[in-house]
Design an enzyme around this catalytic site. Structure first.
Site, PDB file in Angstrom:
ATOM      1  N   GLY A 104      39.862  35.439  42.363  1.00  0.00           N
ATOM      2  CA  GLY A 104      39.584  34.228  41.608  1.00  0.00           C
ATOM      3  C   GLY A 104      40.181  34.252  40.224  1.00  0.00           C
ATOM      4  CD1 TRP A 106      41.687  28.959  33.210  1.00  0.00           C
ATOM      5  CD2 TRP A 106      39.460  28.927  33.185  1.00  0.00           C
ATOM      6  NE1 TRP A 106      41.298  27.742  32.692  1.00  0.00           N
ATOM      7  CE2 TRP A 106      39.924  27.690  32.665  1.00  0.00           C
ATOM      8  CE3 TRP A 106      38.073  29.132  33.270  1.00  0.00           C
ATOM      9  CZ2 TRP A 106      39.063  26.679  32.235  1.00  0.00           C
ATOM     10  CZ3 TRP A 106      37.221  28.122  32.834  1.00  0.00           C
ATOM     11  CH2 TRP A 106      37.722  26.916  32.327  1.00  0.00           C
ATOM     12  CG  ASP A 142      34.814  41.510  40.256  1.00  0.00           C
ATOM     13  OD1 ASP A 142      33.604  41.612  39.990  1.00  0.00           O
ATOM     14  OD2 ASP A 142      35.618  40.871  39.547  1.00  0.00           O
ATOM     15  CG  ASP A 144      36.518  35.992  37.490  1.00  0.00           C
ATOM     16  OD1 ASP A 144      35.574  35.269  37.113  1.00  0.00           O
ATOM     17  OD2 ASP A 144      37.452  36.328  36.746  1.00  0.00           O
ATOM     18  CD  GLU A 146      36.607  32.657  35.085  1.00  0.00           C
ATOM     19  OE1 GLU A 146      36.120  32.120  34.088  1.00  0.00           O
ATOM     20  OE2 GLU A 146      37.065  33.827  35.070  1.00  0.00           O
ATOM     21  CE1 TYR A 147      37.112  27.421  36.057  1.00  0.00           C
ATOM     22  CE2 TYR A 147      36.986  26.412  38.220  1.00  0.00           C
ATOM     23  CZ  TYR A 147      37.728  26.976  37.196  1.00  0.00           C
ATOM     24  OH  TYR A 147      39.083  27.099  37.319  1.00  0.00           O
ATOM     25  CG  MET A 219      33.488  37.122  32.502  1.00  0.00           C
ATOM     26  SD  MET A 219      34.648  35.957  33.272  1.00  0.00           S
ATOM     27  CE  MET A 219      33.504  34.785  34.014  1.00  0.00           C
ATOM     28  CE1 TYR A 221      35.876  37.539  29.228  1.00  0.00           C
ATOM     29  CE2 TYR A 221      34.941  39.704  28.747  1.00  0.00           C
ATOM     30  CZ  TYR A 221      35.550  38.827  29.626  1.00  0.00           C
ATOM     31  OH  TYR A 221      35.823  39.226  30.911  1.00  0.00           O
ATOM     32  CG  ASP A 222      37.395  33.554  26.467  1.00  0.00           C
ATOM     33  OD1 ASP A 222      37.956  34.002  25.448  1.00  0.00           O
ATOM     34  OD2 ASP A 222      37.899  33.618  27.598  1.00  0.00           O
ATOM     35  CD1 TRP A 360      41.092  39.288  29.415  1.00  0.00           C
ATOM     36  CD2 TRP A 360      40.833  39.763  31.595  1.00  0.00           C
ATOM     37  NE1 TRP A 360      42.161  38.757  30.075  1.00  0.00           N
ATOM     38  CE2 TRP A 360      42.021  39.025  31.417  1.00  0.00           C
ATOM     39  CE3 TRP A 360      40.467  40.172  32.874  1.00  0.00           C
ATOM     40  CZ2 TRP A 360      42.854  38.684  32.476  1.00  0.00           C
ATOM     41  CZ3 TRP A 360      41.288  39.834  33.928  1.00  0.00           C
ATOM     42  CH2 TRP A 360      42.466  39.090  33.721  1.00  0.00           C
TER      43      TRP A 360
END
Length: 380
Positions: A104, A106, A142, A144, A146-147, A219, A221-222, A360
């Site tokens: 996955g 972003w 894993d 990922d 994201e949404y 995550m 961060y961001d 990351w």
């Protein structure tokens, strides 16, 4: 000789305490914190894989594997397979190292919703994910996504059913991994990377999903991204203001704990890169001020070796336990993790009995400044 009842009770209590302490000392030691590096293969061949400090890592999550036609898909198969071989070779230096594929990210999360919409779809996705593990002798998967359940980037497919299908996806992958374990007598991991905001909790069933997961990698961060918004910390441990809704790693951890994820499965994220903004003036050195536009920052090695000797001044936010750079001549604000802030995060992990940290991304700090700080803090 006869002892009073009180004396006998005291001696009994002391004896039981001695036994309890002896048992505690002889019991299994607490697990060492995990240190998970996301290593990018999406650019092609990994540059200098032999330079990866695997002695300081427990896991490498290879980023990324795509989702295409409902399947886990090696978009860059020619280079991915070379990267798998080279990463596996690093186990000669650290036999305990685990290598997972991260599916996955972003840019490649838009097809998850379709892929896991039906039982048949989930079975296919699980099978193709685990087939990569089997074929290239890797150690786990894993995810990922994201949404789930929210718009995300342009073109992302999402639907309300994502909330339940997110859980069912992990159930299907875990079942496939269990079959592989019976086939090979090995042990295979299932982990996930999750957004640190409340939205992620609201659109998933983390209390149910965690049953199938070894680690939940937050995550953290961001929290702030380059642009015309407010220039604030993007990977802070605590809030920098009195605003109870301000994003921070601590707040993210609390969200997931309250959602039913055990502390010993939670992994805190560190950012090996910065985020930058151009400010209209020097008010408060840019912190939490309205920005004009984004500005270039870069990985930590660049920040430390280049920007910090080119007019940028480092400052420390005591409340947030986070650093930031400010260029007084150019009015540029940069937020990032440094040696001090990652040590703070590692201490938090130890204090709250979390599973460990992840970061990351490895290539953003090729000199290993931050990884060395993480390693030193965890091995004290």
């Amino acid at each position: 000789m006869r002892y009073p009842a009180k004396t006998i009770a005291a001696l009994s209590a002391a004896f039981l305490l001695t036994i309890a302490l002896a048992f505690k000392k002889s019991g299994p030691p607490a697990p060492k914190p995990v240190v998970i590096a996301y290593v990018g293969g999406f650019r092609g061949l990994i540059a200098n894989p032999d330079s990866i400090a695997v002695e300081k890592l427990t896991h490498i999550n290879y980023a990324f594997v795509d989702v295409k036609n409902g399947q886990a898909w090696l978009t860059n198969e020619k280079t991915d397979t070379v990267n798998f071989r080279r990463l596996n070779a690093l186990k000669t230096r650290n036999p305990e190292l685990k290598i997972l594929i991260s599916i996955g990210g972003w840019a490649w999360s838009e097809n998850f919703s379709d892929a896991v919409l039906t039982p048949e779809g989930r079975a296919l996705f699980a099978h193709t994910s685990v087939d990569i593990i089997r074929k290239y002798k890797l150690d786990g998967v894993d995810i990922d996504w994201e949404y789930p359940g929210v718009p995300g980037e342009e073109g992302n497919i999402y639907r309300p059913e994502d909330k339940q299908n997110y859980t069912l996806m992990f159930q299907a992958i875990r079942a496939s991994l269990d079959s592989l374990e019976k086939e090979t007598a090995g042990k295979y991991l299932l982990t996930t990377a999750v957004g640190g905001g409340k939205y992620f909790i609201e659109h998933t069933e983390m209390d149910k999903a965690q049953q199938y997961l070894d680690f939940v990698n937050i995550m953290s961060y961001d929290y702030k991204t380059n642009g015309t918004g407010i220039a604030g910390h993007h990977t802070n441990l605590y809030g920098s203001t009195k605003d109870s809704t301000e994003a921070s790693a601590d707040r993210s951890v609390q969200y997931f704990l309250r959602a039913g994820v055990p502390a010993n499965k939670i992994v805190m994220g560190c950012a090996f890169y910065g985020r930058g903004w151009q400010l209209p003036n020097g008010d408060k050195r840019g912190l939490n001020q309205q920005a004009v536009k984004g500005a270039r920052s870069g990985g930590y090695t660049r920040l430390k070796d280049s920007l910090m000797v080119q007019g940028y001044k480092r400052h420390w936010d005591k409340r947030a336990k986070a650093p930031y750079l400010w260029h007084p001549g150019q009015n540029i604000f940069i937020t990032y993790d440094d040696e001090r802030s990652v040590r703070e995060k590692c201490r938090y992990v130890k204090k709250h009995h979390l599973a460990g940290v992840m970061f990351w991304e490895y290539s953003s700090d090729p000199k290993g400044y931050l990884l060395s700080s993480i390693h030193q803090t965890f091995t004290k």
